[in-house]
Design a protein around this motif. Structure first.
Motif, PDB file in Angstrom:
ATOM      1  N   THR A  39       0.901  -0.913   0.133  1.00 46.67           N
ATOM      2  CA  THR A  39       0.061   0.061   0.023  1.00 46.67           C
ATOM      3  C   THR A  39       0.556   1.482  -0.178  1.00 46.67           C
ATOM      4  N   GLY A  40       1.829   1.215   1.302  1.00 47.13           N
ATOM      5  CA  GLY A  40       3.008   2.402   0.908  1.00 47.13           C
ATOM      6  C   GLY A  40       3.333   2.687  -0.869  1.00 47.13           C
ATOM      7  N   TYR A  41       4.709   1.739  -0.954  1.00 44.20           N
ATOM      8  CA  TYR A  41       4.295   1.740  -2.074  1.00 44.20           C
ATOM      9  C   TYR A  41       3.754   2.377  -2.787  1.00 44.20           C
ATOM     10  N   GLY A  42       2.637   1.389  -3.225  1.00 41.79           N
ATOM     11  CA  GLY A  42       2.018   1.876  -4.047  1.00 41.79           C
ATOM     12  C   GLY A  42       1.532   3.217  -4.079  1.00 41.79           C
ATOM     13  N   ALA A  43       1.412   3.679  -2.674  1.00 38.13           N
ATOM     14  CA  ALA A  43       0.332   5.380  -3.052  1.00 38.13           C
ATOM     15  C   ALA A  43       2.178   6.213  -3.562  1.00 38.13           C
ATOM     16  N   PRO A  81       5.912  22.731   7.532  1.00 40.46           N
ATOM     17  CA  PRO A  81       5.695  22.402   5.633  1.00 40.46           C
ATOM     18  C   PRO A  81       6.794  21.655   4.698  1.00 40.46           C
ATOM     19  N   CYS A  82       6.013  21.437   4.080  1.00 38.64           N
ATOM     20  CA  CYS A  82       6.021  19.956   2.919  1.00 38.64           C
ATOM     21  C   CYS A  82       5.730  20.317   1.696  1.00 38.64           C
ATOM     22  N   GLN A  83       6.620  19.694   0.724  1.00 39.39           N
ATOM     23  CA  GLN A  83       5.951  19.490  -0.544  1.00 39.39           C
ATOM     24  C   GLN A  83       5.328  18.908  -1.226  1.00 39.39           C
ATOM     25  N   VAL A  84       5.623  17.381  -0.682  1.00 36.08           N
ATOM     26  CA  VAL A  84       4.880  15.934  -0.146  1.00 36.08           C
ATOM     27  C   VAL A  84       4.036  15.963   0.734  1.00 36.08           C
ATOM     28  N   ALA A  85       2.114  15.706   0.374  1.00 34.68           N
ATOM     29  CA  ALA A  85       1.744  15.337   2.099  1.00 34.68           C
ATOM     30  C   ALA A  85       1.408  13.243   1.725  1.00 34.68           C
ATOM     31  N   MET A  86       1.670  12.954   2.403  1.00 30.44           N
ATOM     32  CA  MET A  86       1.108  11.666   2.322  1.00 30.44           C
ATOM     33  C   MET A  86      -0.044  11.246   3.411  1.00 30.44           C
ATOM     34  N   PRO A  87      -1.308  11.714   3.674  1.00 30.14           N
ATOM     35  CA  PRO A  87      -1.737  10.628   4.772  1.00 30.14           C
ATOM     36  C   PRO A  87      -1.672   9.318   4.737  1.00 30.14           C
ATOM     37  N   SER A  88      -1.583   8.859   5.894  1.00 27.56           N
ATOM     38  CA  SER A  88      -1.536   7.694   5.809  1.00 27.56           C
ATOM     39  C   SER A  88      -2.480   6.690   6.738  1.00 27.56           C
ATOM     40  N   ALA A  89      -3.069   7.275   7.489  1.00 31.07           N
ATOM     41  CA  ALA A  89      -3.495   7.231   9.563  1.00 31.07           C
ATOM     42  C   ALA A  89      -5.247   6.438   9.632  1.00 31.07           C
ATOM     43  N   THR A  90      -6.132   7.943   8.639  1.00 26.34           N
ATOM     44  CA  THR A  90      -7.623   7.573   9.077  1.00 26.34           C
ATOM     45  C   THR A  90      -7.829   8.342   7.757  1.00 26.34           C
ATOM     46  N   GLU A 144      -2.693  10.080  -1.343  1.00 23.76           N
ATOM     47  CA  GLU A 144      -3.413   9.876   0.421  1.00 23.76           C
ATOM     48  C   GLU A 144      -2.877   8.242   0.611  1.00 23.76           C
ATOM     49  N   GLY A 145      -2.381   7.967   1.350  1.00 14.96           N
ATOM     50  CA  GLY A 145      -2.667   6.277   1.887  1.00 14.96           C
ATOM     51  C   GLY A 145      -3.781   5.379   1.841  1.00 14.96           C
ATOM     52  N   ALA A 146      -4.043   6.825   2.963  1.00 14.18           N
ATOM     53  CA  ALA A 146      -5.280   5.896   3.940  1.00 14.18           C
ATOM     54  C   ALA A 146      -7.111   6.454   2.529  1.00 14.18           C
ATOM     55  N   ALA A 169      -8.137   5.444  -6.191  1.00 10.92           N
ATOM     56  CA  ALA A 169      -6.308   4.978  -6.489  1.00 10.92           C
ATOM     57  C   ALA A 169      -5.509   4.855  -6.037  1.00 10.92           C
ATOM     58  N   ALA A 170      -5.039   6.470  -5.628  1.00 10.34           N
ATOM     59  CA  ALA A 170      -3.577   5.782  -4.951  1.00 10.34           C
ATOM     60  C   ALA A 170      -3.129   4.636  -3.957  1.00 10.34           C
ATOM     61  N   ASN A 171      -3.794   4.540  -3.223  1.00 10.08           N
ATOM     62  CA  ASN A 171      -3.816   3.360  -2.089  1.00 10.08           C
ATOM     63  C   ASN A 171      -4.483   1.985  -2.833  1.00 10.08           C
TER      64      ASN A 171
END
Ligand code: NDP
Length: 448
Positions: free
Chosen positions: A213-217, A314-323, A345-347, A371-373
């Protein structure tokens, strides 16, 4: 987002009436329905056959009692769920979530999303989801085992490699899948690896499923960046959570040249300006099952922000992966203001509708969870293929398959968004592309 037409608005009102109080389910349905106006115009037979109304009603919903005994000899009772949403494209497929917040509305939102996500993978899997309001946190191994055995003692009768094949989700990892598989085998007297995915590598599991899931996202975000002639190289990233999805998202970001500086759990946020030490995070979370706060015990230069908000970093890429709903409108505005150019979105459904609107208006690269996860469930389907062929593939071969699937999902969403006059809108692309395949199969199968 496209304005909902009157007919679809009516269908949504009916969903609200028939499913009172299930706010997460309402939110997930609304997000899909808002995109379907132009589809109905192009495919009037979908309206004639009431495909949207049928897709919003699960094929089967199972709710059951899960009694178990804790280490003090006291009886505990939880509630178990399995919502078998759609078998239009294959056996029901989707994870099990063990978390105290679980109730029917959460399982239905996840099951509904799963239909379209699974369709997007291009693999023959229907949509379902399950779980329990059991909280594995603070429980001993034996307690988790007794709970899993009791849960499976009811669930087993609904499963089968051609019927329904669960996997993990929040609170359900390799340990829980192992206990459930053991109980299934014991009750049925059959060694059927095809009945659960996320299994251990020596007893039917697939390489890359843990990372999938993480790799795919991250592969998906990489494609969004490539479409904008950009890459992960040198990008500052933040990833919420520190569970299965978060850990392997961080790993792949680092492999692709990005620098992940923050992660979290439900108690607080770790900020490490030098870049997160993933070996330590794996040791803390996967091996010792400790809290993320303990990161600063050995890494004194890092900061722990109790009850902090990771989206303020601050970030350039955000990947929410909790809930779900972990990024609200205000968080989305903060991310955009701070220069974020991509969100993957990993979550599942981690961004509220206000947040999604903001991302789309800001025209950042926004990859919605369905799509992303999808790499997690796609690799589960690859595990099913290996089980059916009594085969096991190498890490490299399986990872390449995962990457190809993610590239394909990205391209399909991208092209569908273009075709429907909303270039760059992956929400619309994913919803329409996922929906059409399921709808066509439902028409072909007749009124069932
Ligand atoms: P894990 O249980 O491994 O990890 C979940 C992480 O999120 C933990 O760090 C947990 O912190 C945090 N978290 C969970 N609930 C909350 C909450 N209510 N508030 C704040 N933090 C929270 O789960 P996964 O990594 O498997 O799942 C994460 C997300 O990814 C979920 O949305 C899931 O549906 C989605 N997903 C997972 C897939 C998979 O293959 N596992 C596939 C596709 C999507 P704490 O320990 O403090 O609770």
């Amino acid at each position: 987002m496209i304005q909902m037409d009157e007919k679809i608005q009516g269908i949504y009102q009916e969903v609200l009436k028939r499913n009172p109080g299930e706010t997460e389910f309402h939110q997930a349905v609304l997000e899909v329905l808002e995109c379907l106006g132009p589809v109905i115009v192009k495919h009037p037979n979908f309206a004639d056959r009431k495909i949207i109304q049928r897709i919003c009603e699960p094929e089967r919903q199972i709710i059951f009692r899960v009694p178990w005994m804790d280490d003090n000899g006291e009886v505990q009772i939880n509630r178990g769920f399995r919502v078998e949403f759609s078998s239009a494209l294959g056996p029901y497929k989707g994870g099990l979530r063990f978390h105290p917040s679980v109730y029917l509305g959460i399982i239905k939102f996840l099951g509904f999303e799963q239909i379209f996500k699974n369709s997007l993978t291009g693999l023959p899997i229907g949509g379902g989801k399950g779980g329990s309001d059991f909280d594995p946190k603070g429980k001993s191994d034996d307690e988790v085992m007794r709970f899993c055995q009791s849960f499976m003692t009811e669930l087993y009768r609904h499963l089968g490699e051609h019927t329904d094949v669960p996997a993990g989700d929040i609170g359900v990892g390799g340990r829980e899948i192992g206990y459930m598989f053991g109980q299934y085998k014991r009750i049925t007297n059959r060694y059927e690896p095809g009945v659960l995915t996320g299994k251990g590598l020596t007893w039917g599991g697939s390489l890359v499923r843990t990372e999938a899931t993480g790799y795919g996202a991250t592969f998906f975000v990489n494609e969004m960046l490539k479409a904008r002639k950009d890459s992960f190289e040198g990008k500052i990233c933040t990833v919420s959570g520190s569970g299965n999805v978060a850990i392997y998202t961080i790993e792949k970001i680092h492999q692709l040249g990005g620098k992940c500086v923050a992660c979290s759990d439900s108690n607080g946020v770790i900020y490490d300006e030098k870049g997160l030490d993933l070996d330590l995070i794996k040791q803390l979370k996967e091996v010792e099952r400790r809290r993320i706060e303990d990161y600063i015990k050995t890494h004194k230069h890092a900061k722990y922000i109790a009850k902090g908000n990771i989206w303020e970093i601050p970030c350039q890429v955000a990947m929410p992966s909790a809930t779900q709903n972990e990024i609200n409108g205000k968080d989305a505005a903060t991310l955009v203001k701070n220069g974020c150019i991509a969100v993957g979105e990993g979550a599942n459904m981690p961004t509220t509708p206000e947040g999604v609107k903001l991302f789309l208006e800001a025209k950042i690269a926004y990859g919605p969870g369905k799509a992303a996860n999808a790499g997690g469930v796609a690799t589960s389907a690859l595990e099913m293929q290996q089980n059916a062929g009594r085969d096991s593939w190498t890490f490299e071969y399986t990872e390449k398959k995962l990457e190809d699937i993610m590239i394909n999902i990205h391209n399909n969403c991208f092209e569908t968004a273009d075709e429907y006059g909303a270039p760059g809108n992956y929400v619309l692309g994913a919803n329409i592309c996922g929906f059409i395949k399921v709808a066509n199969a439902m028409v072909a199968h007749g009124l069932i």
